[in-house]
Design a protein around this motif. Structure first.
Motif, PDB file in Angstrom:
ATOM      1  N   THR A  57       0.978  -1.672  -0.098  1.00  0.00           N
ATOM      2  CA  THR A  57      -0.065   0.341  -0.168  1.00  0.00           C
ATOM      3  C   THR A  57       0.553   1.577  -0.096  1.00  0.00           C
ATOM      4  O   THR A  57       1.843   1.395   0.661  1.00  0.00           O
ATOM      5  N   LEU A  58       0.915   1.802  -1.033  1.00  0.00           N
ATOM      6  CA  LEU A  58       1.345   3.332  -1.257  1.00  0.00           C
ATOM      7  C   LEU A  58       0.858   4.459  -0.571  1.00  0.00           C
ATOM      8  O   LEU A  58      -1.181   4.575  -0.690  1.00  0.00           O
ATOM      9  N   ALA A  59       0.548   5.145   0.445  1.00  0.00           N
ATOM     10  CA  ALA A  59       0.460   6.799   0.588  1.00  0.00           C
ATOM     11  C   ALA A  59       0.604   7.854   0.073  1.00  0.00           C
ATOM     12  O   ALA A  59       2.382   8.052  -0.120  1.00  0.00           O
ATOM     13  N   CYS A  60       0.251   8.968  -0.240  1.00  0.00           N
ATOM     14  CA  CYS A  60       0.621  10.017  -1.115  1.00  0.00           C
ATOM     15  C   CYS A  60      -0.051  11.235  -0.338  1.00  0.00           C
ATOM     16  O   CYS A  60      -1.640  11.214   0.128  1.00  0.00           O
ATOM     17  N   GLN A  61       0.753  11.723   1.057  1.00  0.00           N
ATOM     18  CA  GLN A  61       0.367  12.919   1.340  1.00  0.00           C
ATOM     19  C   GLN A  61       0.153  14.552   1.370  1.00  0.00           C
ATOM     20  O   GLN A  61       1.713  14.743   0.459  1.00  0.00           O
ATOM     21  N   VAL A  62      -0.817  15.242   1.208  1.00  0.00           N
ATOM     22  CA  VAL A  62      -0.967  15.816   0.404  1.00  0.00           C
ATOM     23  C   VAL A  62      -0.340  17.266   1.077  1.00  0.00           C
ATOM     24  O   VAL A  62      -1.382  17.166   2.143  1.00  0.00           O
ATOM     25  N   SER A  63       0.105  18.810   1.162  1.00  0.00           N
ATOM     26  CA  SER A  63      -0.087  19.439   2.039  1.00  0.00           C
ATOM     27  C   SER A  63       0.102  20.684   0.773  1.00  0.00           C
ATOM     28  O   SER A  63       0.496  20.674  -0.051  1.00  0.00           O
ATOM     29  N   GLY A  64      -0.626  22.470   2.561  1.00  0.00           N
ATOM     30  CA  GLY A  64      -0.596  22.784   1.761  1.00  0.00           C
ATOM     31  C   GLY A  64      -1.913  23.853   1.062  1.00  0.00           C
ATOM     32  O   GLY A  64      -3.357  22.746   1.360  1.00  0.00           O
ATOM     33  N   PRO A  65      -1.627  25.365   0.880  1.00  0.00           N
ATOM     34  CA  PRO A  65      -3.238  25.311   0.084  1.00  0.00           C
ATOM     35  C   PRO A  65      -3.522  25.103  -0.787  1.00  0.00           C
ATOM     36  O   PRO A  65      -3.948  25.265  -2.216  1.00  0.00           O
ATOM     37  N   MET A  66      -5.266  24.228  -0.883  1.00  0.00           N
ATOM     38  CA  MET A  66      -5.610  23.340  -1.555  1.00  0.00           C
ATOM     39  C   MET A  66      -7.439  23.372  -1.665  1.00  0.00           C
ATOM     40  O   MET A  66      -7.310  22.727   0.242  1.00  0.00           O
ATOM     41  N   ASN A  67      -8.287  23.011  -1.953  1.00  0.00           N
ATOM     42  CA  ASN A  67      -9.790  22.193  -1.612  1.00  0.00           C
ATOM     43  C   ASN A  67      -9.490  20.976  -1.599  1.00  0.00           C
ATOM     44  O   ASN A  67      -9.642  20.435  -3.078  1.00  0.00           O
ATOM     45  N   PHE A  68      -8.519  19.703  -1.085  1.00  0.00           N
ATOM     46  CA  PHE A  68      -8.279  18.944  -1.317  1.00  0.00           C
ATOM     47  C   PHE A  68      -9.368  17.810  -0.849  1.00  0.00           C
ATOM     48  O   PHE A  68      -9.044  16.928  -2.199  1.00  0.00           O
ATOM     49  N   ARG A  69     -10.469  17.957  -1.035  1.00  0.00           N
ATOM     50  CA  ARG A  69     -11.377  17.202  -0.649  1.00  0.00           C
ATOM     51  C   ARG A  69     -11.613  16.425  -2.466  1.00  0.00           C
ATOM     52  O   ARG A  69     -12.334  15.988  -2.725  1.00  0.00           O
ATOM     53  N   TYR A  70     -11.905  18.030  -3.199  1.00  0.00           N
ATOM     54  CA  TYR A  70     -12.362  18.273  -4.826  1.00  0.00           C
ATOM     55  C   TYR A  70     -11.266  17.892  -5.410  1.00  0.00           C
ATOM     56  O   TYR A  70     -11.488  17.450  -6.719  1.00  0.00           O
ATOM     57  N   THR A  71      -9.989  17.650  -5.278  1.00  0.00           N
ATOM     58  CA  THR A  71      -8.835  17.757  -5.947  1.00  0.00           C
ATOM     59  C   THR A  71      -8.650  16.928  -6.090  1.00  0.00           C
ATOM     60  O   THR A  71      -8.229  15.662  -5.975  1.00  0.00           O
ATOM     61  N   CYS A  72      -8.367  15.972  -7.674  1.00  0.00           N
ATOM     62  CA  CYS A  72      -7.124  15.482  -8.279  1.00  0.00           C
ATOM     63  C   CYS A  72      -6.391  14.441  -7.926  1.00  0.00           C
ATOM     64  O   CYS A  72      -4.898  15.544  -8.141  1.00  0.00           O
ATOM     65  N   VAL A  73      -6.249  13.732  -7.456  1.00  0.00           N
ATOM     66  CA  VAL A  73      -4.766  13.031  -7.017  1.00  0.00           C
ATOM     67  C   VAL A  73      -4.982  11.435  -7.910  1.00  0.00           C
ATOM     68  O   VAL A  73      -5.651  11.393  -7.832  1.00  0.00           O
ATOM     69  N   GLY A  74      -3.320  11.642  -8.357  1.00  0.00           N
ATOM     70  CA  GLY A  74      -3.306  10.465  -9.448  1.00  0.00           C
ATOM     71  C   GLY A  74      -2.138   9.229  -8.722  1.00  0.00           C
ATOM     72  O   GLY A  74      -1.310  10.531  -8.383  1.00  0.00           O
ATOM     73  N   TRP A  75      -1.818   8.850  -9.192  1.00  0.00           N
ATOM     74  CA  TRP A  75      -0.337   7.492  -8.726  1.00  0.00           C
ATOM     75  C   TRP A  75      -0.141   7.244 -10.555  1.00  0.00           C
ATOM     76  O   TRP A  75      -0.717   7.020 -11.525  1.00  0.00           O
ATOM     77  N   PHE A  76       1.418   7.440 -10.892  1.00  0.00           N
ATOM     78  CA  PHE A  76       2.020   7.364 -11.975  1.00  0.00           C
ATOM     79  C   PHE A  76       3.407   6.684 -11.497  1.00  0.00           C
ATOM     80  O   PHE A  76       3.605   6.433 -10.826  1.00  0.00           O
ATOM     81  N   ARG A  77       4.081   5.936 -12.941  1.00  0.00           N
ATOM     82  CA  ARG A  77       4.957   5.217 -12.183  1.00  0.00           C
ATOM     83  C   ARG A  77       5.542   4.807 -13.502  1.00  0.00           C
ATOM     84  O   ARG A  77       5.604   5.700 -14.775  1.00  0.00           O
ATOM     85  N   GLN A  78       6.523   4.749 -13.532  1.00  0.00           N
ATOM     86  CA  GLN A  78       7.870   4.377 -14.731  1.00  0.00           C
ATOM     87  C   GLN A  78       9.629   4.031 -14.161  1.00  0.00           C
ATOM     88  O   GLN A  78       9.541   3.527 -13.092  1.00  0.00           O
ATOM     89  N   THR A  79       9.711   3.042 -15.234  1.00  0.00           N
ATOM     90  CA  THR A  79      11.052   2.205 -15.488  1.00  0.00           C
ATOM     91  C   THR A  79      11.996   2.842 -15.915  1.00  0.00           C
ATOM     92  O   THR A  79      11.671   3.529 -17.370  1.00  0.00           O
ATOM     93  N   PRO A  80      13.048   2.977 -16.002  1.00  0.00           N
ATOM     94  CA  PRO A  80      14.203   3.443 -16.545  1.00  0.00           C
ATOM     95  C   PRO A  80      13.978   3.118 -17.954  1.00  0.00           C
ATOM     96  O   PRO A  80      13.679   2.257 -18.860  1.00  0.00           O
TER      97      PRO A  80
END
Length: 126
Positions: free
Chosen positions: A19-42
């Motif tokens: 399970t990965l966790a993402c913490q978002v801090s700072g000024p934004m309306n987090f409740r409605y903000t789109c948050v995504g996970w991305f991945r990359q390999t070399p």
């Protein structure tokens, strides 16, 4: 300013879970903000894995049925539960949030993210 920080990466055997966790801090309306996970390999382009704005969730085809994204607005966290992991899931996973407290785009849910974390490594051994 908005900051994004991932945690929870590590090493797991094929078939296992993380399970990965993402913490978002700072000024934004987090409740409605789109948050995504991305991945990359070399040597490969970064790809969207999943995204949510709390109302809608979106998944890339390779992870549908195995990964679950969820949002805890009170804690300002977004989680990515990864089950039945495969060696091809191994990558650097990054979390990102859209600017302007905007919901996810449809159908291009993996586009237009302005705040990015440093990433967390996921290793899957066969």
């Amino acid at each position: 300013q908005v900051q994004v920080m991932e945690s929870g990466g590590g090493s797991v055997e094929a078939g296992g879970s993380l399970t990965l966790a993402c913490q978002v801090s700072g000024p934004m309306n987090f409740r409605y903000t789109c948050v995504g996970w991305f991945r990359q390999t070399p040597g490969k382009e970064r790809e969207g894995v999943a995204a949510t704005d709390g109302g809608n969730s979106f998944y890339a085809d390779p992870v549908k049925g195995r990964f679950t994204i969820s949002k805890d607005a009170a804690k300002r966290n977004v989680y990515l539960q990864m089950d039945s992991l495969k060696p091809e899931d191994a990558a650097m996973y990054s979390c990102a949030a859209r600017t302007g407290s905007r919901v996810c785009l449809e159908p291009n849910w993996d586009a237009d993210f302005g705040y990015w974390g440093q990433g967390t490594q996921v290793i899957v051994s066969s």
